[in-house]
Design a protein around this motif. Sequence first.
Motif, PDB file in Angstrom:
ATOM      1  N   ARG A  95      89.425  38.147  55.436  1.00  0.00           N
ATOM      2  CA  ARG A  95      89.748  38.021  56.862  1.00  0.00           C
ATOM      3  C   ARG A  95      91.039  37.218  57.046  1.00  0.00           C
ATOM      4  O   ARG A  95      91.839  37.516  57.939  1.00  0.00           O
ATOM      5  N   LEU A  96      91.219  36.215  56.209  1.00  0.00           N
ATOM      6  CA  LEU A  96      92.386  35.351  56.344  1.00  0.00           C
ATOM      7  C   LEU A  96      93.641  36.001  55.775  1.00  0.00           C
ATOM      8  O   LEU A  96      94.710  35.966  56.394  1.00  0.00           O
ATOM      9  N   THR A  97      93.525  36.612  54.595  1.00  0.00           N
ATOM     10  CA  THR A  97      94.716  37.068  53.878  1.00  0.00           C
ATOM     11  C   THR A  97      94.860  38.573  53.812  1.00  0.00           C
ATOM     12  O   THR A  97      95.924  39.079  53.455  1.00  0.00           O
ATOM     13  N   GLY A  98      93.774  39.308  54.111  1.00  0.00           N
ATOM     14  CA  GLY A  98      93.835  40.758  53.988  1.00  0.00           C
ATOM     15  C   GLY A  98      93.710  41.242  52.564  1.00  0.00           C
ATOM     16  O   GLY A  98      93.947  42.423  52.284  1.00  0.00           O
ATOM     17  N   THR A  99      93.317  40.381  51.642  1.00  0.00           N
ATOM     18  CA  THR A  99      93.175  40.778  50.252  1.00  0.00           C
ATOM     19  C   THR A  99      92.004  40.029  49.639  1.00  0.00           C
ATOM     20  O   THR A  99      91.408  39.152  50.266  1.00  0.00           O
ATOM     21  N   THR A 100      91.646  40.368  48.411  1.00  0.00           N
ATOM     22  CA  THR A 100      90.533  39.708  47.731  1.00  0.00           C
ATOM     23  C   THR A 100      91.021  38.474  46.984  1.00  0.00           C
ATOM     24  O   THR A 100      92.214  38.355  46.681  1.00  0.00           O
ATOM     25  N   ARG A 155      90.641  37.764  43.849  1.00  0.00           N
ATOM     26  CA  ARG A 155      91.210  38.169  42.569  1.00  0.00           C
ATOM     27  C   ARG A 155      92.612  38.742  42.746  1.00  0.00           C
ATOM     28  O   ARG A 155      93.547  38.419  42.003  1.00  0.00           O
ATOM     29  N   ALA A 156      92.772  39.616  43.773  1.00  0.00           N
ATOM     30  CA  ALA A 156      94.090  40.206  44.018  1.00  0.00           C
ATOM     31  C   ALA A 156      95.091  39.149  44.472  1.00  0.00           C
ATOM     32  O   ALA A 156      96.275  39.210  44.137  1.00  0.00           O
ATOM     33  N   TYR A 157      94.616  38.166  45.231  1.00  0.00           N
ATOM     34  CA  TYR A 157      95.500  37.080  45.662  1.00  0.00           C
ATOM     35  C   TYR A 157      96.028  36.310  44.462  1.00  0.00           C
ATOM     36  O   TYR A 157      97.215  36.024  44.362  1.00  0.00           O
ATOM     37  N   ARG A 158      95.117  35.974  43.539  1.00  0.00           N
ATOM     38  CA  ARG A 158      95.527  35.232  42.343  1.00  0.00           C
ATOM     39  C   ARG A 158      96.554  36.038  41.542  1.00  0.00           C
ATOM     40  O   ARG A 158      97.567  35.508  41.091  1.00  0.00           O
ATOM     41  N   THR A 159      96.327  37.335  41.396  1.00  0.00           N
ATOM     42  CA  THR A 159      97.251  38.176  40.636  1.00  0.00           C
ATOM     43  C   THR A 159      98.581  38.330  41.360  1.00  0.00           C
ATOM     44  O   THR A 159      99.660  38.211  40.770  1.00  0.00           O
ATOM     45  N   GLY A 160      98.516  38.571  42.677  1.00  0.00           N
ATOM     46  CA  GLY A 160      99.719  38.843  43.446  1.00  0.00           C
ATOM     47  C   GLY A 160     100.630  37.653  43.616  1.00  0.00           C
ATOM     48  O   GLY A 160     101.850  37.804  43.752  1.00  0.00           O
ATOM     49  N   THR A 161     100.053  36.454  43.623  1.00  0.00           N
ATOM     50  CA  THR A 161     100.881  35.261  43.810  1.00  0.00           C
ATOM     51  C   THR A 161     101.387  34.694  42.496  1.00  0.00           C
ATOM     52  O   THR A 161     102.157  33.732  42.492  1.00  0.00           O
ATOM     53  N   GLY A 162     100.943  35.284  41.376  1.00  0.00           N
ATOM     54  CA  GLY A 162     101.360  34.751  40.089  1.00  0.00           C
ATOM     55  C   GLY A 162     100.955  33.315  39.943  1.00  0.00           C
ATOM     56  O   GLY A 162     101.737  32.460  39.523  1.00  0.00           O
ATOM     57  N   ALA A 163      99.720  33.011  40.352  1.00  0.00           N
ATOM     58  CA  ALA A 163      99.256  31.618  40.409  1.00  0.00           C
ATOM     59  C   ALA A 163      99.408  30.926  39.066  1.00  0.00           C
ATOM     60  O   ALA A 163      99.211  31.509  38.009  1.00  0.00           O
ATOM     61  N   ALA A 164      99.792  29.644  39.145  1.00  0.00           N
ATOM     62  CA  ALA A 164      99.962  28.841  37.940  1.00  0.00           C
ATOM     63  C   ALA A 164      98.635  28.653  37.230  1.00  0.00           C
ATOM     64  O   ALA A 164      97.581  28.633  37.845  1.00  0.00           O
ATOM     65  N   ARG A 165      98.692  28.504  35.918  1.00  0.00           N
ATOM     66  CA  ARG A 165      97.491  28.284  35.124  1.00  0.00           C
ATOM     67  C   ARG A 165      97.538  26.894  34.501  1.00  0.00           C
ATOM     68  O   ARG A 165      98.609  26.363  34.207  1.00  0.00           O
ATOM     69  N   PRO A 166      96.405  26.271  34.265  1.00  0.00           N
ATOM     70  CA  PRO A 166      96.395  24.949  33.652  1.00  0.00           C
ATOM     71  C   PRO A 166      96.967  24.990  32.247  1.00  0.00           C
ATOM     72  O   PRO A 166      96.915  26.011  31.573  1.00  0.00           O
ATOM     73  N   ALA A 167      97.516  23.864  31.802  1.00  0.00           N
ATOM     74  CA  ALA A 167      98.074  23.800  30.471  1.00  0.00           C
ATOM     75  C   ALA A 167      97.007  24.074  29.423  1.00  0.00           C
ATOM     76  O   ALA A 167      97.264  24.669  28.386  1.00  0.00           O
ATOM     77  N   ASN A 168      95.804  23.614  29.653  1.00  0.00           N
ATOM     78  CA  ASN A 168      94.692  23.859  28.744  1.00  0.00           C
ATOM     79  C   ASN A 168      93.827  24.968  29.304  1.00  0.00           C
ATOM     80  O   ASN A 168      93.045  24.736  30.214  1.00  0.00           O
ATOM     81  N   PRO A 169      93.948  26.217  28.811  1.00  0.00           N
ATOM     82  CA  PRO A 169      93.208  27.329  29.388  1.00  0.00           C
ATOM     83  C   PRO A 169      91.706  27.134  29.325  1.00  0.00           C
ATOM     84  O   PRO A 169      90.966  27.735  30.084  1.00  0.00           O
TER      85      PRO A 169
END
Length: 331
Positions: A301-306, A308-322
């Motif tokens: 409702r807020l973003t128009g996407t899921t 998972r898709a938000y995380r992929t589409g924004t290229g979200a940063a990942r922690p140094a220790n996966p």
Amino acid sequence: MSVIAVLVPDGLPGHHLTTPGLVFTTAAAGHPDAAYEVRLCAAPGLTTLGSPAPLRISVPWGLDGLADADTVLVPGQDDDGPRDEPAPEVLAALRAAAARGCRIGAVGTGVFTLAATGLLDGRRATTGWRHIGELARLHPRTEVDPVGTVVADGPFLTSAGIFGGMDVCLHVLAQDHGERLAGETSRELLTPLLTHADRVQETIDRELTVSSGIEPTLRWLEARLHLPLTPADIAAHAGISVSSLNRRFHARTGVSPPQYLLRRRLERARELLETTDEKVDRVAALSGFASPASLRHHFSRLTGTTPRAYRTGTGAARPANPGARISGRGD
């Protein structure tokens, strides 16, 4: 071309008048197949748009503009006074539209106009939080959703909140052309506004809540977003009644406690999606949603996407220790 008829009442806030055109024009700009005609329609006697800057207008269509519309939108009036019965010709036009299968959306206090037709009897609906009790009292056959953003029940859409008109229009887009187009339109309209949203919101919250005396309660909530809190729980911490809590929250944050909690939980979820590798079900739990499905519903409702898709589409940063995981905050 799909026809959207906007039923303009006297006393309509000006931004409600322009929102449908803004949303559907934005959608069509990049997708010619998403073509809409937006008609501004009114019953005889329309004179003035409401606050914050009243002005006199005339619209090109009367109620006849509803006769062949695919969707009718009913905005609300800027009116905290006695609720007047809508004009008989307005009720008749809405009933006729529903009878031929037209989709009808109502925003804020516009829900009272739609409910007065009887079309919401036995159906779920919502409105602005300050008017929830009034809607339930005046229309007891309507099942009132006190925390809904957009409530869809059959061909009827109702919404609450400052962006309720935009929410309904995006919902119409999603029904007609899919969630992807609705999401793209939402991001094009809102992303520029959200660039500095976190910093601005922090400033607003700090300045407004200090003087209201609820700063300690807001800090307490921040540490407990992952818990199933009720307005009674929050009021008990603040040492005031639920009604006083509602008034104080709205006066200082512009929303009710449940709406504030939802906003902060969505912000927490977004932060987790951007900065961690936590799975969506874990993000839902850490940010206070009852289930991953609930998170997906409100997040879309807020973003128009899921999520998972938000995380992929924004290229979200990942922690140094996966392999690292974060835990919920304690009590």
